[in-house]
Motif scaffolding. Structure first.
Motif, PDB file in Angstrom:
ATOM      1  N   ARG A   1      42.723 -22.571  31.570  1.00 44.59           N
ATOM      2  CA  ARG A   1      42.745 -24.033  31.411  1.00 44.59           C
ATOM      3  C   ARG A   1      41.327 -24.568  31.305  1.00 44.59           C
TER       4      ARG A   1
ATOM      5  N   GLN B   1      45.198 -23.707  25.485  1.00 46.36           N
ATOM      6  CA  GLN B   1      45.187 -22.589  26.423  1.00 46.36           C
ATOM      7  C   GLN B   1      45.708 -21.317  25.757  1.00 46.36           C
TER       8      GLN B   1
ATOM      9  N   SER C   1      39.820 -23.510  27.965  1.00 52.21           N
ATOM     10  CA  SER C   1      40.319 -24.294  26.834  1.00 52.21           C
ATOM     11  C   SER C   1      39.671 -25.678  26.808  1.00 52.21           C
ATOM     12  N   ASP C   2      39.468 -26.279  27.978  1.00 53.29           N
ATOM     13  CA  ASP C   2      38.809 -27.581  28.043  1.00 53.29           C
ATOM     14  C   ASP C   2      37.357 -27.483  27.575  1.00 53.29           C
TER      15      ASP C   2
END
Length: 300
Positions: free
Chosen positions: A63, A73, A66-67
């Motif tokens: 997570r 994700q 991905s951010d």
């Protein structure tokens, strides 16, 4: 890539030159800019490499990954798996048994360091901390009371891995791990007249190719103590290699993955990158110029 060299190395744990070399090797294995999930958006190959190195160098979740890299994700997970698989394919070219010439060089260095002739490397095992696996999880609980996968490493005089074996559960003893390793099956051919340095875990008539210290039972002679000290001076290089491995690739400090096969690949890839960096004349660790401290991860 728009960072100064120090910032780049601090974040990704490789220099820009090492990054370019690794990218070329990965590209040779077939990586491209295609979307890892088969979607419409391509992910540049350099970005995939950066994501992978960041993943190994940190403890971030998918997570968080991905951010940070502005991908889903699912895409982050697939990028890591893609580059991980290709890096493992490269491992055999980065982790190689020394040639006869390299063996002679190794023996000369070990002789200067510890005064013992005929030594081409040092062997040891270490724990890689993991979460309890869902299948036969109890087997991975080691004598230090945490769950782990074992890594057996043989290193040369530079601390470069010349052979690795990983995957046995944490409860396995170093001696048993050695007997189960592919190296042990062919040690006569690999070693020839040469020897390795090991700790007391390898005291056995089954390992005539390993020079070990005598156990201190309170009755060691002065000569025994001196020999033990020389062995210790020589084999410290493998302890330093494990310390540096986990200092650079910090995901190895606590693998959160649930699948043992993926964890094994992460360990193999980290060892391959460790060797790549040494092979490209990497200097001392910026954080630990006198040697990276080893965690309490030995298997004694």
């Amino acid at each position: 890539m728009e960072m100064d060299d120090n910032t780049f190395q601090r974040h990704l744990r490789v220099t820009k030159a090492q990054f370019v070399f690794f990218t070329q090797k990965i590209q040779e294995k077939g990586m491209n800019d295609m979307h890892p999930c088969g979607g419409p958006d391509n992910i540049p190959m350099q970005k995939k490499i950066v994501m992978f190195l960041w993943y190994l160098a940190n403890q971030n979740s998918f997570r968080e990954l991905s951010d940070k890299f502005d991908v889903s994700q699912g895409a982050a997970h697939n990028v890591i798996v893609e580059v991980l698989d290709l890096t493992c394919l490269l491992a055999s070219s980065f982790i190689t048994w020394p040639t006869d010439c390299e063996k002679r060089t190794n023996t000369a260095v070990f002789s200067r360091v510890c005064g013992i002739d005929g030594i081409v490397g040092a062997i040891d095992g270490c724990h890689i901390k993991i979460q309890r696996p869902p299948i036969r999880g109890g087997d991975y609980l080691n004598r230090k009371f945490f769950y782990s996968i074992l890594l057996q490493g043989i290193v040369d005089d530079q601390g470069k891995f010349i052979d690795i074996f990983t995957g046995p559960p944490g409860r396995v003893h170093d001696s048993r791990m050695l007997r189960a390793s592919p190296f042990f099956e062919n040690w006569r051919q690999s070693m020839g007249p040469y020897k390795l340095l090991g700790d007391t875990a390898y005291i056995s008539h089954s390992y005539p190719f390993i020079i070990t210290p005598k156990r201190d039972n309170g009755a060691l002679t002065v000569q025994d103590q001196q020999l033990n000290a020389r062995i210790s001076r020589g084999r410290v290089v493998v302890e330093q290699a494990f310390g540096r491995l986990k200092c650079k690739w910090r995901r190895l400090r606590d693998l959160q993955n649930s699948h043992v096969d993926i964890m094994v690949k992460i360990i193999v890839a980290s060892c391959a990158l460790h060797n790549m960096c040494i092979g490209l004349a990497e200097g001392a660790c910026n954080e630990h110029p006198h040697g990276c401290p080893r965690q309490e991860d030995d298997n004694n």
